[in-house]
Write an enzyme that holds these catalytic residues in place. Sequence first.
Site, PDB file in Angstrom:
ATOM      1  N   GLU A 293       0.803  -1.160   0.047  1.00 14.55           N
ATOM      2  CA  GLU A 293       0.053  -0.036   0.133  1.00 14.55           C
ATOM      3  C   GLU A 293       0.917   1.201  -0.106  1.00 14.55           C
ATOM      4  O   GLU A 293       1.730   1.451   0.758  1.00 14.55           O
ATOM      5  CB  GLU A 293      -0.812  -0.074   1.184  1.00 14.55           C
ATOM      6  N   CYS A 327      -1.721   8.901   4.030  1.00  9.48           N
ATOM      7  CA  CYS A 327      -1.579   8.447   2.622  1.00  9.48           C
ATOM      8  C   CYS A 327      -3.104   8.735   2.077  1.00  9.48           C
ATOM      9  O   CYS A 327      -3.034   9.305   0.796  1.00  9.48           O
ATOM     10  CB  CYS A 327      -1.557   6.799   2.536  1.00  9.48           C
TER      11      CYS A 327
END
Length: 542
Positions: A293, A327
């Site tokens: 990720e 993020c």
Amino acid sequence: MGKGFFQIPTAYNEPVKSYAPGTSEREEVLKQYNEYYNATIDVPLYIGSEEIRTGNTKPLSPPHEHKHIVGNYHLAEKSHVEKAIANCLESREKWANLTWEQRAAIFLKAAELIAGPYRAKINAATMMAQSKTIHQAETDAACEFIDFLRFNVEFMSQIYAEQPESDEGIWNRVEYRPLEGFVYAVTPFNFTAIAGNLPTCMAMMGNVVVWKPSDSQIFSAKVIIDVLKEAGLPDGVINVVYGDPVMITNTVLASPDFSGLHFTGSTFVFKELWKQIGNNIHHYKTYPRIVGETGGKDFILAHPTAKPAQVATAITRGAFEFQGQKCSAASRVYLPKSTADQILELVKADIASFNKPGSPADMSNFITAVIHEGSFDKLAKYIDQAKTDKNVEIIAGGGHDKSVGYFIEPTVILTKDPKYTTMCTELFGPVVTVYVYDDKDWSDTLTLIDGTSEYALTGAVLSTDRYAIDEATKALQNSAGNFYINDKPTGAVVGQQPFGGARASGTNDKAGSVQNLLRWISPRLIKETFVSPEDYRYPFLG
Ligand code: NAD
């Protein structure tokens, strides 16, 4: 399986405590913070049953007071990484053969330890290491990590319960064994919960792990290790090393027993690791599983029908909480001409109401420091460049000062160029760039958003027009793995919004879901026939 079909306690999301003035949790976490602040911790490598102090150390300092030292951590050499791998392989058989309910009990106990006696510790350590406000620490280090542990145990039991049909006279069954060899967890600085989840979810499925935390998260990683030890995780199941990431990774990926990478961090690093694994492929005993990720350039899109106050709040919270170092943080915003001024005035008023960036120990601060000097310098460079670029205007913030802590003012850049560098590049800081579109260009703006960035992590659309929401949902289906309607694009909750993105944002294996756990097991189908045939001839042969 042991001697019963056990039902695990139903998973639930840990309630977030308020830390309002006068509450006992506030008093407790501040006491713990001060204790940490006035002590010096020494963080060894954890390999097998040993705590290894190499003597080659680096200091630990809070980003908001970088001259103050709160501890040291010991750096691994190549031999320590090899030792970590050897310990994994030695521990593997016993751990992989432990019945699943015993593994589940360890991680459920870890969840309860964090919810109780370790809550103040893990929160205070996260305030110290990553400069999180208490609210950001509580939702991450305490609640999200607890949720990962509880829900993953539930998902694990669902996986084991998933079994094929069996025809008359036979019994089909599937067992889900851990990967052969050992797996490698590489974790980022920004979420204590992610640092805890990546190694533990693999270990939960019976794998043995080498874990390399980020150098900037070691102070809070130490609390994770303490919790796992107290919860009864056997030695050698998760072996922890820090130091030169390239040396550690080269050593790990050179092992023929390497069988999986669980990575969260930046896109460039992940692509390099993938490439390295590809180059070594002939050398491995099994095809390694690769889950990553990575970065994001997350958007907020307001339709002309969106309520200005709701858009402004989504921007303020989505872009600036934890200094934009999520993020999922909103970093590019698309506003319609008809309401843009009103929305931006509200955002500016929000920013004006923040204290100057400061320490999370002062609980009136909403904005604290960015993680380290490298990040500070990068952000300062982009902000200073924007001050001189054509077609760009800084309408809020723009200041930075690293004399005491790595403080960057929350900054709003207004651009007339929808492909301006800060509309495309992940900066990972409290900087948001706004582009104003003509109301009549709504549909074209959807195409623009989809084509502007290499990433596809999160995005939000705000509108009161259901046709517009439907159009955006369809047009942006590849632009965000987590898509929000009338909300900010951050704050995914485990068990409710499984998290992850595609394109350059990652393999989209959704942390906190069954999909992710499935990557860490290898199924074996067993078919048993009760009365075996004794003649090869089928009836059609006559
Ligand atoms: P980073 O890539 O700098 O570091 C992540 C990890 O990789 C650390 O443990 C680091 O030591 C290690 N590393 C760095 N260089 C390496 C190399 N050459 N070889 C091997 N390992 C190496 O990222 P960061 O600054 O810690 O975290 C921020 C990044 O993480 C942002 O890009 C953010 O978007 C991303 N992130 C993504 C998610 C998600 O779910 N998509 C979640 C959190 C963070």
